[in-house]
Design a protein around this motif. Structure first.
Motif, PDB file in Angstrom:
ATOM      1  N   LEU A  17      16.438   9.502  30.414  1.00 12.76           N
ATOM      2  CA  LEU A  17      16.404   9.875  28.998  1.00 12.76           C
ATOM      3  C   LEU A  17      16.501   8.596  28.180  1.00 12.76           C
ATOM      4  CD1 LEU A  17      18.659  13.082  28.853  1.00 12.76           C
ATOM      5  CD2 LEU A  17      16.179  12.911  29.158  1.00 12.76           C
ATOM      6  N   LYS A  18      15.585   8.458  27.225  1.00 13.18           N
ATOM      7  CA  LYS A  18      15.478   7.186  26.496  1.00 13.18           C
ATOM      8  C   LYS A  18      15.539   7.406  24.990  1.00 13.18           C
ATOM      9  CE  LYS A  18      12.543   5.553  30.256  1.00 13.18           C
ATOM     10  NZ  LYS A  18      11.144   5.394  30.681  1.00 13.18           N
ATOM     11  N   PRO A  35       6.148  18.081  30.526  1.00 12.92           N
ATOM     12  CA  PRO A  35       5.546  18.051  31.852  1.00 12.92           C
ATOM     13  C   PRO A  35       6.580  17.617  32.901  1.00 12.92           C
ATOM     14  CG  PRO A  35       4.904  16.104  30.605  1.00 12.92           C
ATOM     15  CD  PRO A  35       5.726  16.958  29.686  1.00 12.92           C
ATOM     16  N   ASN A  36       6.218  17.695  34.162  1.00 13.33           N
ATOM     17  CA  ASN A  36       7.117  17.253  35.234  1.00 13.33           C
ATOM     18  C   ASN A  36       7.483  15.793  35.023  1.00 13.33           C
ATOM     19  OD1 ASN A  36       7.072  19.707  36.550  1.00 13.33           O
ATOM     20  ND2 ASN A  36       5.237  19.177  37.734  1.00 13.33           N
ATOM     21  N   GLY A  37       8.763  15.492  35.297  1.00 12.14           N
ATOM     22  CA  GLY A  37       9.198  14.096  35.214  1.00 12.14           C
ATOM     23  C   GLY A  37       9.499  13.624  33.806  1.00 12.14           C
ATOM     24  N   SER A  38       9.486  14.541  32.832  1.00 14.84           N
ATOM     25  CA  SER A  38       9.740  14.112  31.457  1.00 14.84           C
ATOM     26  C   SER A  38      11.231  13.963  31.154  1.00 14.84           C
ATOM     27  CB  SER A  38       9.098  15.098  30.484  1.00 14.84           C
ATOM     28  OG  SER A  38       9.628  16.400  30.708  1.00 14.84           O
ATOM     29  N   ILE A 201      14.619  25.602  28.570  1.00 13.67           N
ATOM     30  CA  ILE A 201      13.843  24.476  29.081  1.00 13.67           C
ATOM     31  C   ILE A 201      12.748  25.009  29.990  1.00 13.67           C
ATOM     32  CG2 ILE A 201      13.967  22.397  30.523  1.00 13.67           C
ATOM     33  CD1 ILE A 201      16.889  22.106  29.590  1.00 13.67           C
ATOM     34  N   THR A 202      11.524  24.675  29.675  1.00 19.90           N
ATOM     35  CA  THR A 202      10.429  25.231  30.479  1.00 19.90           C
ATOM     36  C   THR A 202       9.183  24.336  30.469  1.00 19.90           C
ATOM     37  OG1 THR A 202       9.037  27.170  30.806  1.00 19.90           O
ATOM     38  CG2 THR A 202       9.598  26.649  28.540  1.00 19.90           C
ATOM     39  N   GLY A 221       8.605  11.327  28.531  1.00 25.71           N
ATOM     40  CA  GLY A 221       9.129   9.981  28.732  1.00 25.71           C
ATOM     41  C   GLY A 221      10.572   9.822  28.272  1.00 25.71           C
ATOM     42  N   GLY A 222      11.331  10.919  28.338  1.00 22.55           N
ATOM     43  CA  GLY A 222      12.758  10.829  28.025  1.00 22.55           C
ATOM     44  C   GLY A 222      13.072  10.941  26.542  1.00 22.55           C
ATOM     45  N   ARG A 223      12.055  11.266  25.737  1.00 25.04           N
ATOM     46  CA  ARG A 223      12.298  11.420  24.290  1.00 25.04           C
ATOM     47  C   ARG A 223      11.549  12.630  23.760  1.00 25.04           C
ATOM     48  NH1 ARG A 223      10.094   6.078  21.891  1.00 25.04           N
ATOM     49  NH2 ARG A 223      10.625   7.146  19.954  1.00 25.04           N
ATOM     50  N   ILE A 224      12.019  13.128  22.612  1.00 27.43           N
ATOM     51  CA  ILE A 224      11.298  14.208  21.946  1.00 27.43           C
ATOM     52  C   ILE A 224      10.147  13.558  21.178  1.00 27.43           C
ATOM     53  CG2 ILE A 224      11.433  16.067  20.232  1.00 27.43           C
ATOM     54  CD1 ILE A 224      13.262  16.596  22.622  1.00 27.43           C
TER      55      ILE A 224
END
Lengths: 249, 341
Positions: A17-18, A35-38, A201-202, A221-224
């Protein structure tokens, strides 16, 4: 109810998370899509207090308190509930006994009196019916041999039983067929209230046709990277993540 | 007497008796006594010196030689009874228990004394007899206790036994079991729950001498603090004992780095057409399960105790007598509460 500010979280030294910020008020249902890995699961685990999730910077405030400083059991007693994507199987502990133990542990932590075995049984039965959870299932070892749908229904049963102020549902739709999805969604909708906040969360929009959110956030990428109303979920479904990510960049 | 069994002797590798007690203390130990409670149709008599000819291990032989007198319990053909043996005076002791054809007996053993005890018990189950045996040994970091059982099971008879051990300075339970008749059954189970300073060793020797006999073993060990749990089990299937069915499972849960668990299941098969399985595993509490329970509000010590209880569940469930099972559970739970406190 929940205020996340500039949250950076690392798992095994890797930043996931960034700088995530999010605010949910009582009575609201927010969806996090990504997506996956976000970083979706990382967010849910860090809120529930799982070990191995290191907060590098930022803050999580729950009802004005520092959530990150609390042990998982303390969070539960104060009304935080995470319906897990993969509920754990525990052989040797019957589901009913687990429900009783957990409910009374939370009550005790809040200084409330225990509910006796019969009282818990009555309470569980009443809530289990709507979720199509049989007596037989409650007698079985916790989650052992349960189908994907049964596990998810049991998570929602716990949510109904514990009556949390903040419920986080992590990929509750994964592995569910359309009928099971409807049962689970009805269960969740029945728990919507002006005093309760929910974070759904989905990966897919499909669940959000049944649990209609007030706000939708896109996590990447760890951000909204984008926020909007319920229509954002439809937009995502129509355009796909790649398009939204490109637009936001 | 000759040297005490020690770790140089293969069977005593994990349990060094010579290290725990002086040879002199063994030689001069008095004769043990039990307080006996009977119900149903059980006869109790003095056991003459010449009786009892069981196959014992090293220490059982010592006990049989030192205990000039002992107790003899008898359940006649087709009769039923229950016996509670409470070891009330430590020392060398010996007992013979005979359950005749078609008879049934529930045998319960407990101990309230410490010090040094060395008990040899011979059990004979006649054709189609039913024996349910439960032994509990309380936690006692000062005492040294050895129990050696020699058990013969006739055709169609069932011997079902559970051994709950909460740890001593040294605790050794040795079972020499012979399935002597067609269709004989033995079902062994046990839990060892050991806190700091505790030791418990269960050593089983099961021989299938006749065909179509069944043996099951299920032992669960939890070791915390500086403690040691041992299970050694050997199943031998003799030549011609076809249709033998044997299952052996031992599992250990280690709670810290100073605890030790040794599991050694062995199988020796000389017959054809047998079904034998054995397995052993040592592990730690599952962190995923622990987190799941905590995330539902169960505080860490309670969550740990719950998972340990779950680990022991199937072994304790082998006790078919409901009242005794409930009592064993209450002792197990108290021991787990101490371990997680």
């Amino acid at each position: 109810m929940l205020e996340i500010e500039g949250l950076h979280v690392a798992v095994s030294g890797k930043e996931i998370l960034k700088g995530l910020s999010l605010s949910i008020a009582a009575g609201e249902v927010h969806a996090i899509m990504g997506p996956n890995g976000s970083g979706k699961s990382t967010l849910s685990y860090v809120l529930a207090g799982r070990e191995g999730y290191e907060i590098i910077s930022g803050s999580i405030r729950y009802r004005g308190e520092d959530l990150a400083a609390m042990a998982p059991e303390e969070r539960a007693a104060k009304g935080v509930f995470l319906a897990m994507q993969y509920p754990v199987e525990i052989p040797g502990v019957t589901t009913m006994n687990f429900l009783k133990t957990a409910l009374n542990a939370q009550r005790r932590a809040r200084g409330e009196k225990d509910i006796d075995a019969l009282g818990v049984l009555r309470l569980v039965r009443e809530k289990a019916k709507a979720l199509h959870i049989s007596e037989e299932m409650l007698k079985r070892a916790l989650n052992v041999g349960f189908s994907g749908g049964e596990k998810k229904r049991l998570e929602i049963l716990q949510m109904a039983l514990f009556e949390p102020a903040l419920a986080i549902l992590d990929e509750t739709d994964s592995g569910l067929d359309i009928d099971a999805l409807k049962v689970v969604a009805d269960g969740v909708n029945g728990l919507r209230s002006s005093e309760r906040a929910m974070l759904v969360i989905t990966h897919y929009q499909r669940l959000l046709n049944h649990i209609v959110p007030d706000r939708v956030h896109v996590l990447y990428g760890g951000r909204i990277i984008k926020e909007g109303g319920k229509e954002l979920a439809h937009e995502l479904e129509a355009k796909g993540y790649a398009e939204i990510i490109r637009e936001a960049a | 007497m000759s040297a005490l069994p020690n770790r140089r002797v293969e069977d005593w590798k994990y349990t060094d008796l010579r290290n725990a007690i002086e040879g002199e203390a063994v030689a001069s130990a008095p004769v043990a006594r039990w307080s006996v409670t009977l119900s149903g149709t059980v006869e109790q008599n003095e056991l003459p010196e010449i009786m009892a000819r069981g196959t014992h291990g090293e220490m059982g032989t010592v006990a049989a030689a030192h205990a000039k007198s002992g107790i003899f319990l008898h359940v006649g053909k087709g009769e039923q009874g229950t016996v509670h043996l409470e070891l009330s005076n430590a020392g060398h002791g010996r007992a013979l228990i005979v359950v005749e054809e078609g008879a049934s007996l529930t045998l319960r053993e407990t101990m309230s004394v410490g010090d040094f005890s060395n008990i040899a018990i011979e059990i004979v189950a006649g054709p189609n007899a039913q024996l349910h045996h439960i032994r509990e040994a309380n936690a006692d970091g000062e005492s040294v206790r050895v129990s050696d059982y020699s058990i013969r099971i006739a055709q169609g008879a069932t011997y079902r036994a559970h051994f709950a051990d909460f740890g001593a300075k040294l605790s050794r339970t040795e079972l020499h079991i012979a399935l002597e008749g067609e269709g004989a059954e033995v079902h062994l189970s046990g839990v060892s729950v050991l806190g700091d300073g505790g030791h418990a060793d269960v050593t089983t020797r099961v021989t299938h001498s006749a065909g179509n006999a069944q043996s099951t073993q299920l032992f669960k060990l939890i070791a915390g603090g500086k403690s040691r749990g041992v299970y050694q089990g050997k199943v031998s299937v003799a030549e011609g004992a076809n249709g033998s069915d044997s299952r052996q499972t031992a599992k250990g849960l280690l709670l810290g780095e100073r605890a030790e668990i040794d599991l050694k299941p062995e199988l020796e098969i000389l017959a054809d057409d047998v079904k034998c399985a054995h397995g052993a595993a040592i592990g730690d509490l599952d962190p995923e399960s622990l987190f799941y329970l905590r995330s539902r509000g169960v505080a860490e010590p309670e969550a740990r105790a719950l998972l340990m209880r779950a680990f022991l569940e199937d072994a304790v469930a082998e006790i078919t007598d409901e009242d005794i099972r409930a009592e064993v559970w209450s002792h197990v739970e108290a021991a787990l509460a101490e371990l997680t406190a």
